[in-house]
Design an enzyme around this catalytic site. Structure first.
Site, PDB file in Angstrom:
ATOM      1  CB  THR A   1      -0.882   0.038   1.269  1.00  0.00           C
ATOM      2  OG1 THR A   1      -0.042   0.380   2.380  1.00  0.00           O
ATOM      3  CG2 THR A   1      -1.548  -1.298   1.550  1.00  0.00           C
ATOM      4  CB  CYS A   2       0.362   4.868  -0.233  1.00  0.00           C
ATOM      5  SG  CYS A   2      -1.005   5.040   0.902  1.00  0.00           S
ATOM      6  CG  ASN A   3       0.936   4.878   4.688  1.00  0.00           C
ATOM      7  OD1 ASN A   3       1.745   5.770   4.423  1.00  0.00           O
ATOM      8  ND2 ASN A   3      -0.340   5.113   4.873  1.00  0.00           N
ATOM      9  NE  ARG A   4       0.871  -1.468   6.472  1.00  0.00           N
ATOM     10  CZ  ARG A   4       1.450  -1.413   7.672  1.00  0.00           C
ATOM     11  NH1 ARG A   4       2.384  -2.279   8.000  1.00  0.00           N
ATOM     12  NH2 ARG A   4       1.070  -0.512   8.541  1.00  0.00           N
TER      13      ARG A   4
ATOM     14  CB  SER B   1      -3.042   2.511   9.341  1.00  0.00           C
ATOM     15  OG  SER B   1      -3.555   1.324   8.825  1.00  0.00           O
TER      16      SER B   1
ATOM     17  CD  GLN C   1      -4.781   0.003   0.858  1.00  0.00           C
ATOM     18  OE1 GLN C   1      -4.449  -0.008   2.044  1.00  0.00           O
ATOM     19  NE2 GLN C   1      -4.604   1.066   0.094  1.00  0.00           N
TER      20      GLN C   1
ATOM     21  N   GLY D   1      -9.327  27.986  -1.892  1.00  0.00           N
ATOM     22  CA  GLY D   1      -8.101  27.485  -1.247  1.00  0.00           C
ATOM     23  C   GLY D   1      -8.083  25.963  -1.153  1.00  0.00           C
TER      24      GLY D   1
ATOM     25  CB  THR E   1      -8.416  23.749   3.913  1.00  0.00           C
ATOM     26  OG1 THR E   1      -7.033  23.958   4.130  1.00  0.00           O
ATOM     27  CG2 THR E   1      -8.976  22.866   4.996  1.00  0.00           C
ATOM     28  CB  ALA E   2     -12.134  25.857   0.615  1.00  0.00           C
TER      29      ALA E   2
END
Lengths: 275, 429
Positions: B48-51, B108, B119, B190, B192-193
């Site tokens: 995954t994108c983190n592991r 995670s 995943q 912006g 965040t908006a």
């Protein structure tokens, strides 16, 4: 034997309600698994015991428990419990149980403390019109009580968001729209039943009771309460009141109902007593 | 002992740049599958994108952690020194526990991330399709997915918004309930908006009004969002009463929304609530707006407070998650140990039966047919009675002695040959 059984249930019911509320509280504040799993089961159990109590009491006394304020209170507690479990099943919202059932507990505690076994009663109690009158009153007052609690929760949530607190009330309670809807639907039910109470009362009571008087305090108070709820409902439609305003008006109506119920029954003389 | 090794490169051991390099697509897993099947009886690649993790059950000689790490690297055609990162390793049941933790979201980067369960399922499906997953890995994955689902259903680890943009959505839902059919107005386009609008869109909002100083930028955002109407800041004031949710994030020192403007808009809203989220710094909305009934004004600090509270709640749920994972691991260990018992009992019975038959053969010539049959029955009955109690005790883990220890002791006492992993996994399931 039956008398002892009824007494035992009378003592047990406040304890059962208290324990059920405790479970709802455990789930609400601590997400405690035992509370989460068992709160509804215990409520169902408590309501079954309460039903057995009401039936046993009716068999023992020979009349339904509607002859004085303390008998009425235990029926109101029961109908609040039944109405709540219906709402819980319908909406799947369980987080308000602690608050609604606290109201049932309050009625049940007062009833249990002062209720007496009244065997000799007025024959008038056997009339089916009186039955309709009393049952409507129970359901009406229970609905108005539930509406008031949901109204109170709405105000708590409204305040929590407006003051940027986002604590347990924000996390646990349903959204403002749902609380408003639950409160409003309860008002509508309460108002309908209250209307039946008044209608049956005015048509039937003058023919049945010798000392009937339109200036009886109980009648006047009930009329005032009915007018308050009428204003709240009409204003919502005609003046497009929403949320807080309708809730505040309905809560005023409920407080008045509660105060008058106690005051009229305990302190003021009335023909409205069927012992 | 379970011969499973897991090698993990994850958000604790490597930065995002390194994780990107080692990330495997389904196609790339397909590429490495054949190579893995040569050295592994069973394997699984979770990326995954983190592991990126390799779960490995050797076919013959075990591999060292460095060899497994090299396998992962070579699958991505990365040379020595090209990816110099730390990696974590887990052995046996710890590796199983780690996969459970991954599937449940407690390992995670974003605690309680619910996407990771999907995943892991995808990794399992790929493994099955490519023939990498066998009986044991199949069971491990099934229990991991079950554990993940239980955690999702029984705990609050994935509840509550943990990003500022989603906190805005959560807040709107606490006021309006369903957001279906609601109108949202963005003042300023912006980041965040824009993120909040992206989170609001799946909630089936009916209209999106985008007000900006530069109309072109508002139009671009509307196009990018696939919905929305670009309006000027002047038009925004006139159309404020149409909005249920306003998210403001423009620059400048003057208030974009004053109390008078909002009060005027509320007159046309018939007491319907208005949520204004002011994420501009300095603030875009006059704080006095808060005093108007049915107006909910919240700023970036409010949203961050919601996120903080939710994170705190998720962290408090870790204990409950661990409890679920422990239960599932215990069940898995029992299942795995039961695989050991069957073949061991068979081996012991076979061995004793062999001894019995050899002994009977020795005396065969000295006794006649009828006595031989009686002797056969007596010895058979004797063997069964002697073995009955030890066999029953072998299956229980009482007195603090595990099934594995009992099995190992029995094997050692009777000199039973080490059964193969293949026998074990074929013996049950």
């Amino acid at each position: 034997m039956l008398e002892y059984f009824v007494d035992l249930l009378n003592i047990s019911l406040p304890i059962l309600y208290l324990f059920t509320i405790f479970l709802y509280g455990l789930a609400f504040f601590l997400d405690e698994p035992f509370g989460l799993r068992n709160r509804t089961r215990f409520l169902v159990g408590t309501l079954i015991v309460h039903f057995i109590y009401l039936v046993s009491r009716t068999i023992l006394t020979g009349h339904p428990p509607t002859t004085d304020v303390f008998e009425i209170m235990t029926v109101v507690a029961f109908t609040i419990g039944i109405a709540y479990i219906y709402i819980e099943m319908k909406t799947k919202v369980k987080e308000t149980g602690m608050f609604i059932l606290s109201l049932a507990l309050m009625f049940q505690v007062v009833s249990a403390a002062f209720i007496k076994l009244q065997v000799q009663i007025n024959p008038i109690i056997k009339s089916s019109l009186l039955g309709l009158h009393v049952v409507s009153a129970m359901l009406g007052y229970s609905a108005l009580a539930i509406s008031a609690v949901y109204g109170g929760l709405y105000l708590m949530m409204y305040h929590e968001i407006r003051t940027n607190r986002f604590g347990i009330v924000y996390r646990k309670l349903p959204d403002l729209k749902t609380l408003e809807r639950l409160s409003f639907v309860s008002i509508v039910f309460g108002f309908i039943f209250l209307s039946i109470v008044i209608l049956v009362g005015y048509v039937w009571l003058p023919k049945t009771i010798d000392d009937f008087s339109y200036s009886d305090p109980k009648l006047i108070i009930t009329d005032i309460v009915w007018i308050i709820y009428f204003i709240a409902l009409v204003s919502k439609k005609a003046m497009r009141w929403t949320g807080r305003t309708v809730i505040i008006v309905s809560m005023v109506g409920f407080v008045l109902t509660l105060v008058s119920m106690v005051a009229v029954n305990v302190f003021l003389p009335s023909f409205h007593n069927f012992r | 002992m379970l011969k499973l090794t897991a090698v993990s490169i994850n958000h604790r051991t490597a930065n995002v740049e390194a994780r990107e390099k080692i990330y495997y697509t389904s196609e790339e897993i397909r590429g490495i599958a054949e190579k893995l099947k040569v050295v592994a009886r069973e394997s699984l690649v979770v990326s995954t994108c983190n592991r990126t993790e390799l779960y490995f059950i050797p076919s013959s000689a075990p591999k060292t952690h460095d060899e497994l790490y090299r396998l992962i690297r070579e699958g991505k055609k990365l040379k020595d020194g090209e990816l110099d990162v730390q990696f974590e390793t887990f052995e046996g049941f710890d590796a199983v526990r780690h996969l459970f933790a991954v599937a449940s979201g407690i390992d995670s980067l974003m605690l309680g991330d619910i996407q990771v369960l999907g995943q892991v399922k995808e990794a399992y499906n790929t493994g099955v399709e490519l023939g990498m997953v066998g009986t044991l890995m199949h069971h491990i994955c099934q229990v991991a997915l079950k554990a993940g689902k239980r955690v999702k259903g029984e705990t609050k680890i994935s509840e509550g918004a943990v990003s500022v943009s989603y906190a805005a959505v959560e807040l709107a839902e606490k006021i309006f309930g369903s957001l279906k059919g609601r109108t949202t107005m963005l003042i300023g386009a912006g980041e965040t908006a824009e993120l909040a609008a992206k989170d609001l869109k799946p909630k089936e909002i009916s209209r999106l009004l985008i007000a900006n100083r530069t109309l072109e930028r508002a139009k671009n955002l509307a196009e990018q969002m696939g919905m929305g109407e670009a309006i000027s800041l002047e038009e925004m004031r006139a159309r404020l009463q149409e909005a249920d949710i306003v998210i403001s994030s423009v620059g400048g020192s003057d208030y974009v929304l004053t109390r008078d403007m909002v009060a005027a808009a509320m007159k046309g809203r018939e007491s319907n609530p208005l949520l204004i989220i002011d994420i501009g710094v300095p603030r875009n909305v006059d704080p006095a707006v808060k005093k108007i009934p049915y107006v909910f004004l919240n700023d970036i600090d409010s949203l961050q407070l919601i996120v903080q509270n939710n994170m705190q709640m998720r962290r408090a749920e870790i204990v409950a998650v661990q409890r679920v994972l422990d239960e599932e691991l215990n069940d898995f260990v029992k299942w795995y140990n039961s695989l050991e018992v069957g073949p061991t009992i068979k081996m012991l019975r076979d061995k004793i039966e062999l001894i019995r038959e050899e002994e009977l053969k020795r005396y065969k010539s000295k006794i006649d047919g009828a006595d031989a049959r009686i002797l056969d029955e007596v010895t058979r009955s004797l063997v069964n009675k002697i073995l009955h109690e030890p066999m029953t005790n072998l299956k229980s883990a009482e007195n603090g002695i595990s099934v594995v220890d009992r099995v190992n002791t029995l094997k050692s006492l009777f000199g039973l040959a080490e059964e193969s992993h293949q026998e074990k996994t074929n013996g049950k399931n």
